[in-house]
Design a protein around this motif. Structure first.
Motif, mmCIF file in Angstrom:
data_model
loop_
_atom_site.group_PDB
_atom_site.id
_atom_site.type_symbol
_atom_site.label_atom_id
_atom_site.label_comp_id
_atom_site.label_asym_id
_atom_site.label_seq_id
_atom_site.Cartn_x
_atom_site.Cartn_y
_atom_site.Cartn_z
ATOM 1 N N UNK A 106 0.840 -1.211 0.000
ATOM 2 C CA UNK A 106 0.000 0.000 0.000
ATOM 3 C C UNK A 106 0.873 1.259 0.000
ATOM 4 N N UNK A 107 1.870 1.285 0.869
ATOM 5 C CA UNK A 107 2.765 2.452 0.946
ATOM 6 C C UNK A 107 3.571 2.591 -0.353
ATOM 7 N N UNK A 108 4.088 1.465 -0.857
ATOM 8 C CA UNK A 108 4.933 1.508 -2.057
ATOM 9 C C UNK A 108 4.139 1.967 -3.282
ATOM 10 N N UNK A 109 2.969 1.358 -3.506
ATOM 11 C CA UNK A 109 2.183 1.697 -4.706
ATOM 12 C C UNK A 109 1.708 3.152 -4.643
ATOM 13 N N UNK A 110 1.228 3.573 -3.473
ATOM 14 C CA UNK A 110 0.760 4.960 -3.330
ATOM 15 C C UNK A 110 1.904 5.935 -3.575
ATOM 16 N N UNK B 97 9.120 1.911 9.426
ATOM 17 C CA UNK B 97 9.103 1.203 10.708
ATOM 18 C C UNK B 97 9.592 2.129 11.822
ATOM 19 N N UNK B 98 10.433 3.108 11.467
ATOM 20 C CA UNK B 98 10.995 4.036 12.455
ATOM 21 C C UNK B 98 9.917 4.900 13.115
ATOM 22 N N UNK B 99 8.770 5.069 12.450
ATOM 23 C CA UNK B 99 7.692 5.877 13.039
ATOM 24 C C UNK B 99 6.519 4.993 13.459
ATOM 25 N N UNK B 100 6.784 3.710 13.621
ATOM 26 C CA UNK B 100 5.789 2.825 14.198
ATOM 27 C C UNK B 100 4.848 2.143 13.229
ATOM 28 N N UNK B 101 5.123 2.237 11.935
ATOM 29 C CA UNK B 101 4.265 1.565 10.958
ATOM 30 C C UNK B 101 4.674 0.093 10.879
ATOM 31 N N UNK B 102 3.720 -0.783 11.076
ATOM 32 C CA UNK B 102 4.021 -2.218 11.081
ATOM 33 C C UNK B 102 3.895 -2.790 9.672
ATOM 34 N N UNK B 103 4.876 -2.444 8.833
ATOM 35 C CA UNK B 103 4.914 -3.013 7.491
ATOM 36 C C UNK B 103 5.689 -4.330 7.531
#
Length: 216
Positions: free
Chosen positions: A23-27, A158-164
């Protein structure tokens, strides 16, 4: 034990992290491609104002680490972690893509502009219908390389708490801490990134081949 990592619940937990990564990559890729194209065209423009503004943006952004953008975006924009990560990656990646697009525009022979002008096309009509399509075809390989970099760079959020993907792996590591399990988790993360990027590479090569065939 390795068998503990094969539990379906862990697989689903890991898969959910992969979906967040995609989701993050495609956006980020879609938004960066749009914004980077605008920047690349502005830098290529004959207008000194547009060209200098775009060059200043690109030079500034490219000399600042991506991680810093992610941290600043998280703590200044007020956006949720995932959205602030997308925003930061878009700001950073658009500067890289702008340089790629500018290179693609430079690769189109100037005779194309003169031929279009002789047909009565305006600057923007020539750019949109003749020059940009050729420029995009010429820069597919470097664009593909940048897209795979974006997928790998999602691990920074991940450094800001996103659980990718990487974040989920780190959480699992915190629960199962033996050496063999840590190696297995790192291996699973690396293999997943490889598969995603390899499939993207195959799709891009196929599309590049089709476009090249049409040009003959």
């Amino acid at each position: 034990m390795i068998q503990e990592l094969l539990h379906p619940a862990i697989g689903l937990f890991f898969l959910d992290g992969l979906l967040v990564t995609l989701h993050i990559a495609v956006s980020s890729i879609v938004l960066s491609l749009i914004f980077g194209t605008v920047l690349g065209v502005a830098q290529y423009s004959q207008s000194p104002l547009y060209s200098r503004m775009a060059t200043f943006y690109i030079d500034t952004v490219r000399n600042i680490p991506l991680l810093l953008f992610i941290l600043v975006a998280r703590f200044t924009t007020g956006l949720p972690p995932v959205h602030s990560g997308i925003f930061a990656m878009t700001v950073f990646t658009s500067a890289v893509i702008a340089e790629i697009i500018r290179g693609g525009l430079n690769s189109v022979h100037r005779g194309q502009w003169e031929a279009a002008r002789s047909q009565g096309l305006s600057y923007y009509q020539t750019l949109r219908h003749i020059v940009l399509p050729q420029a995009f075809r010429n820069v597919i390989p470097p664009l593909l390389s940048q897209f795979t970099t974006v997928i790998k760079d999602t691990s920074f959020v991940w450094a800001v708490g996103v659980e990718e993907l990487t974040g989920r792996g780190m959480i699992i590591m915190g629960k199962y801490g033996s050496t063999s399990q840590v190696f297995a988790i790192f291996g699973a993360i690396a293999a997943t990134y490889f598969v995603v990027n390899y499939l993207l590479s195959l799709a891009a090569r196929y599309q590049h081949g089709r476009l090249a065939a049409r040009s003959y």
